[in-house]
Motif scaffolding. Structure first.
Motif, mmCIF file in Angstrom:
data_model
loop_
_atom_site.group_PDB
_atom_site.id
_atom_site.type_symbol
_atom_site.label_atom_id
_atom_site.label_comp_id
_atom_site.label_asym_id
_atom_site.label_seq_id
_atom_site.Cartn_x
_atom_site.Cartn_y
_atom_site.Cartn_z
ATOM 1 N N LEU A 538 0.833 -1.209 0.000
ATOM 2 C CA LEU A 538 0.000 0.000 0.000
ATOM 3 C C LEU A 538 0.860 1.249 0.000
ATOM 4 O O LEU A 538 0.574 2.219 -0.723
ATOM 5 C CB LEU A 538 -0.932 -0.011 1.219
ATOM 6 N N ALA A 539 1.923 1.248 0.807
ATOM 7 C CA ALA A 539 2.816 2.402 0.845
ATOM 8 C C ALA A 539 3.501 2.600 -0.500
ATOM 9 O O ALA A 539 3.608 3.733 -1.001
ATOM 10 C CB ALA A 539 3.846 2.217 1.956
ATOM 11 N N THR A 540 3.953 1.495 -1.104
ATOM 12 C CA THR A 540 4.625 1.580 -2.402
ATOM 13 C C THR A 540 3.709 2.179 -3.457
ATOM 14 O O THR A 540 4.123 3.051 -4.242
ATOM 15 C CB THR A 540 5.087 0.172 -2.844
ATOM 16 N N TYR A 541 2.470 1.731 -3.490
ATOM 17 C CA TYR A 541 1.526 2.255 -4.475
ATOM 18 C C TYR A 541 1.252 3.742 -4.240
ATOM 19 O O TYR A 541 1.136 4.522 -5.195
ATOM 20 C CB TYR A 541 0.224 1.463 -4.416
ATOM 21 N N SER A 542 1.154 4.137 -2.980
ATOM 22 C CA SER A 542 0.850 5.543 -2.676
ATOM 23 C C SER A 542 2.037 6.460 -2.953
ATOM 24 O O SER A 542 1.856 7.674 -3.092
ATOM 25 C CB SER A 542 0.434 5.678 -1.206
ATOM 26 N N TRP A 543 3.240 5.899 -3.031
ATOM 27 C CA TRP A 543 4.428 6.708 -3.296
ATOM 28 C C TRP A 543 4.716 6.877 -4.785
ATOM 29 O O TRP A 543 5.718 7.479 -5.168
ATOM 30 C CB TRP A 543 5.659 6.052 -2.649
ATOM 31 N N LYS A 544 3.857 6.335 -5.653
ATOM 32 C CA LYS A 544 4.182 6.271 -7.075
ATOM 33 C C LYS A 544 4.395 7.643 -7.710
ATOM 34 O O LYS A 544 5.114 7.773 -8.704
ATOM 35 C CB LYS A 544 3.093 5.519 -7.833
ATOM 36 N N ASP A 545 3.774 8.703 -7.151
ATOM 37 C CA ASP A 545 3.917 10.039 -7.734
ATOM 38 C C ASP A 545 4.748 10.975 -6.865
ATOM 39 O O ASP A 545 4.944 12.142 -7.230
ATOM 40 C CB ASP A 545 2.534 10.671 -7.944
ATOM 41 N N THR A 546 5.239 10.484 -5.734
ATOM 42 C CA THR A 546 5.931 11.392 -4.808
ATOM 43 C C THR A 546 7.343 10.957 -4.438
ATOM 44 O O THR A 546 8.186 11.802 -4.147
ATOM 45 C CB THR A 546 5.110 11.519 -3.498
ATOM 46 N N VAL A 547 7.603 9.672 -4.440
ATOM 47 C CA VAL A 547 8.913 9.163 -4.022
ATOM 48 C C VAL A 547 9.652 8.628 -5.242
ATOM 49 O O VAL A 547 9.079 7.850 -6.016
ATOM 50 C CB VAL A 547 8.760 8.053 -2.963
#
Length: 820
Positions: A538-547
């Motif tokens: 979930l964290a990886t998916y949410s970081w797709k545009d920021t990290v």
């Protein structure tokens, strides 16, 4: 449409009739005499209907009929007609089971029973009906899938998914509310000191909910390649609803605190399945449980047989359909046989149940037999390859030395599916076999040696596989792929199915192993790494545009290392019982520290992603966009609930005697971070206005007034835990829990059970005129549950989000799917 409505009205009528008998307190009927009561509120009288074995079965039959009517549609193609027949057949089976128990039997004595005091609560009014509504909706999902299998209609995988999504989404809403209310019941009424304890019955009710999550997260491209997994994932919610009912009704098989309506029957075998088989021909309860077992075998056999025939492109569809319908008829024949042979002709036992168990199981599994018969036997195609023949023979031999029949059966079926699949999908069944073996050995269902042999049988073809030049990747190349955004997103999207499926399997295996009592430690320890992986996805998916993509693996690994270092090497304590041991080598704090960093980091990232999706939806609304935003909101709720779970369950040892405290009247004691003073006893009778304000049932209340101070001596609150007395000859006092709520969480005060029993039975020590109890001290169990608010906040967020998803899925009735 009038005829289906008439049929549904007839299906719900027996339950309505039984409910009226309870409302009117018709003591001429045995169930009313045993569970009813004219002094109970009307709502409690109605809830007493599902306090017996008979009432819930009639309720389930009626609710299933209503759900079938709600989702049947108006199609006249073969699968739609067959769906209606399957619903009516399932309702008839449940009705036959209920009639077998004779719910409308007349009372044979004037002795009056009473509803169990633990069930005389508002949550009893809502929790069981919602759970059975949840099971009914899951059954609808399953029956829709079965209807497409047993008909001649050719339905694509994407079409099947669209057919089952509406009831599946509604089922998720109802299941979230129903299962959550069970946790709320334990938290507010029962003296558990928490909301979840991995009790076999509550764990069994969670499994259909997890199945729905797997189904709803499965991605299918219309017109794309048929993966074949919509069918089994649509079958599973209904299958595990029957399984959950079997667990609940088979007391003597699983040791559970939910044993209100069951009889203590069953053998002392270590295998749950063998204990259930021993119930055959032991009476009405045994017939009911055996019926559920045969149902599970029949539906599993149909599903596997269809998948094998489709994967191997085997003909003989007519034989398979005939065998499948025969196995479904076997389910109904069991209770009907009892009604005919025992009730009508006075035999001592059911005619069919006199047959050996293996005959019944073979008859229920006839679809698997059918695909092995001419004109197009599966064996000649599946095992023409020597590699597959050796693997199948090895699994069959291995099954002979495995003590747990369920595991042996699952491994044989998975190998059969593996043998029928092509090279591309063969790996899926290999992984499934490995997951079953590992989770079953973790649950101590099989020994390490059998597990090692099983792993070798499933993976040996990979060990001897020739890799073409240019296709083999080094370990460094594989690891480097984790820094590519496309790979990260693909892994994140597959995680709910792969990791979620593994967590589901582990939970099921631990449930099967809990025949003599649950092991909270095993659920918490073994489930923690899987929850960690899901939170990481979930964290990886949410970081797709920021990290930056190259930073993602290092961030995830860093948070995991932080948790391990802080928890294991630095051993920094958290709140609760962090130093309490789960095992000889792992304590509660280490498990909590492993999970908390990534869970806490993932929450704001998912919140940001959800807000971004809501903003995009506001600019150009579409139901799909809104569902995506709501789905991520539900993810936030799940993460919040998991954080709360770590603090209120993982970190709390409810067997630790340090949570118990004895307060002497007038003396201040420091406990759980507060200063506690036992002020006075509270004695209330039904003649007191305060009693009637606080309670709607009971014959008296005895409580201890406890003043709570902080360390500075400032009075924070006063709590009044105690016991509610029930003076009926067959009742017992009920512990009344009280809580002090602060910003950090709830502190639960529980009247010690042994003291409750002693005070309830020794009423002579009380002076009714002066309200003098005759004791100068009180014994309490106190838990400070930091983060408890997160559990309920997360639960409410999941409910609201899933309701939104279900509402946005409402569409005008579509045209019937044409046959191809």
């Amino acid at each position: 449409m009038w005829f289906p409505r008439l049929i549904t009205s007839i299906q719900i009528l027996p339950f309505i009739a039984l409910s009226w008998l309870f409302i009117s307190d018709s003591t001429n009927y045995d169930l009313v005499r045993l569970y009813g009561g004219s002094e109970m509120p009307i709502a409690y009288r109605i809830s007493a209907v599902w306090a017996s074995r008979e009432g819930p079965t009639l309720l389930w039959a009626g609710l299933l009929g209503i759900c079938g009517l709600a989702f049947q549609g108006s199609g006249r193609d073969e699968s739609s007609v067959l769906f209606r027949k399957l619903v009516n057949g399932a309702v008839l089976t449940l009705f036959s089971i209920a009639m077998m128990m004779r719910p409308f039997r007349l009372a044979q004595s004037s002795w009056r029973g009473e509803l169990n005091p633990l069930l005389q609560t508002d949550l009893m009014v809502f929790h069981p009906p919602l759970v059975f509504l949840f099971y009914s909706l899951c059954m609808v999902v399953m029956l829709k899938a079965l209807a497409t299998v047993l008909s001649n209609d050719k339905v694509e995988e994407s079409q099947l998914r669209e057919m089952v999504l509406p009831p599946a989404r509604v089922a998720l809403v109802v299941g979230t509310i129903g299962v959550g209310l069970g946790g709320l019941w334990a938290y507010t009424v029962l003296d558990w000191g928490g909301y979840w304890a991995w009790d076999p019955v509550e764990t069994a009710s969670l499994l259909p909910w997890l199945c729905l999550l797997l189904l709803l997260h499965l991605r299918v491209t219309p017109g794309g390649k048929n993966s074949g997994f919509v069918l089994p994932l649509a079958i599973l919610p209904g299958w595990f609803s029957i399984h959950a009912t079997m667990v609940t009704r088979a007391n003597g098989v699983w040791a559970s605190v939910h044993a209100f309506v069951s009889e203590d029957i069953g053998s002392q075998s270590d295998s749950a399945i063998l204990r259930i088989i021993d119930l055959q021909n032991t009476g009405v309860s045994g017939t009911e449980v055996i019926t559920y077992l045969i149902s599970l075998v029949a539906i599993l056999a149909i599903t596997v047989a269809v998948m094998v025939s489709r994967q191997a492109r085997i003909g003989g569809g007519e034989n398979l359909q005939f065998a499948s319908r025969f196995s479904l008829w076997m389910i109904l024949l069991l209770p009907l046989s009892w009604l005919i042979t025992v009730d009508m002709f006075g035999a001592e036992s059911s005619l069919i149940e006199r047959l050996p168990t293996f005959i019944l199981l073979i008859a229920a599994a006839s679809p698997l037999v059918a695909i092995m018969l001419p004109p197009d036997p599966a064996g000649s195609k599946l095992f023409a390859d020597r590699e597959k023949s050796v693997s199948m023979a090895a699994v069959i031999l291995l099954s002979l030395i495995i003590d747990e029949p369920l595991i042996a059966t699952l491994l044989i079926l998975l190998m059969l599916l593996k043998a029928s699949s092509d090279k591309e999908s063969e790996m899926i069944w290999t992984v499934a076999g490995i997951v079953v073996i590992l989770t079953s050995v973790y649950a101590y269902l099989i020994d390490v040696y059998a597990a090692g042999i099983g792993l070798l049988i499933f993976i040996w073809p990979l060990l001897v596989l020739d890799v073409e030049d240019g296709e083999e990747q080094t370990l460094k190349e594989r690891i480097s792929e984790l820094s590519i955004r496309k790979t990260q997103i693909r892994l994140s999207l597959f995680a709910p199915i792969v990791i979620g499926g593994t967590f589901f399997t582990l939970t099921w295996m631990l449930l099967v192993a809990s025949v003599d009592g649950t092991s909270l430690a095993m659920h918490e320890m073994f489930g923690a790494p899987l929850i960690l992986l899901i939170a990481s996805a979930l964290a990886t998916y949410s970081w797709k545009d920021t990290v930056p993509e190259k930073m993602v693996p290092f961030l995830l690994l860093g948070f995991i290392i932080i948790g391990i270092v802080v928890g294991v090497f630095l051993d920094i304590p958290i709140v609760g019982d962090s130093s309490s041991q789960f095992s000889d080598t792992i304590n509660r704090g280490e498990v909590a520290w492993l999970l908390l960093p990534i869970l806490i980091v993932a929450i704001p990232s998912i919140i940001r992603l959800a807000i971004d999706l809501y903003q995009r939806t506001a600019k150009g609304y579409s139901p799909a966009k809104m569902r995506s935003a709501l789905a991520h909101t539900a993810h936030v709720g799940i993460l919040l609930l998991l954080v709360g779970h770590v603090f209120t369950t993982t970190l709390i040892d409810r067997t630790d005697p340090s949570h118990q405290v004895v307060l002497v009247q007038g003396q201040q004691v420091s406990h759980e971070g507060y200063l506690l003073t036992f002020d006075e006893w509270t004695v209330l009778s039904p003649d007191d206005a305060e009693f009637n304000e606080r309670f709607s049932v009971g014959d008296g209340f005895l409580g201890a007034k406890i003043d709570i101070y902080n360390e500075q001596g400032i009075l924070l609150d006063t709590v009044n835990p105690g016991m509610l007395r029930f003076d009926s000859s067959n009742s017992f006092p009920r512990s009344e829990v009280d809580r002090y709520t602060s910003l950090t969480g709830d502190t639960v005060f529980i009247f010690d059970w042994s003291q409750t029993q002693a005070l309830g039975n020794a009423s002579g020590i009380m002076d009714s005129d002066s309200d003098d109890v005759g004791l100068d001290r009180v014994r309490l169990t106190v838990y400070h549950l930091s983060g408890s608010h997160l559990v309920w906040a997360g639960w409410l967020i999941i409910i609201l989000s899933t309701i939104g998803i279900a509402v946005t899925s409402i569409q005008r009735p579509s045209k019937t799917i044409p046959s191809i």
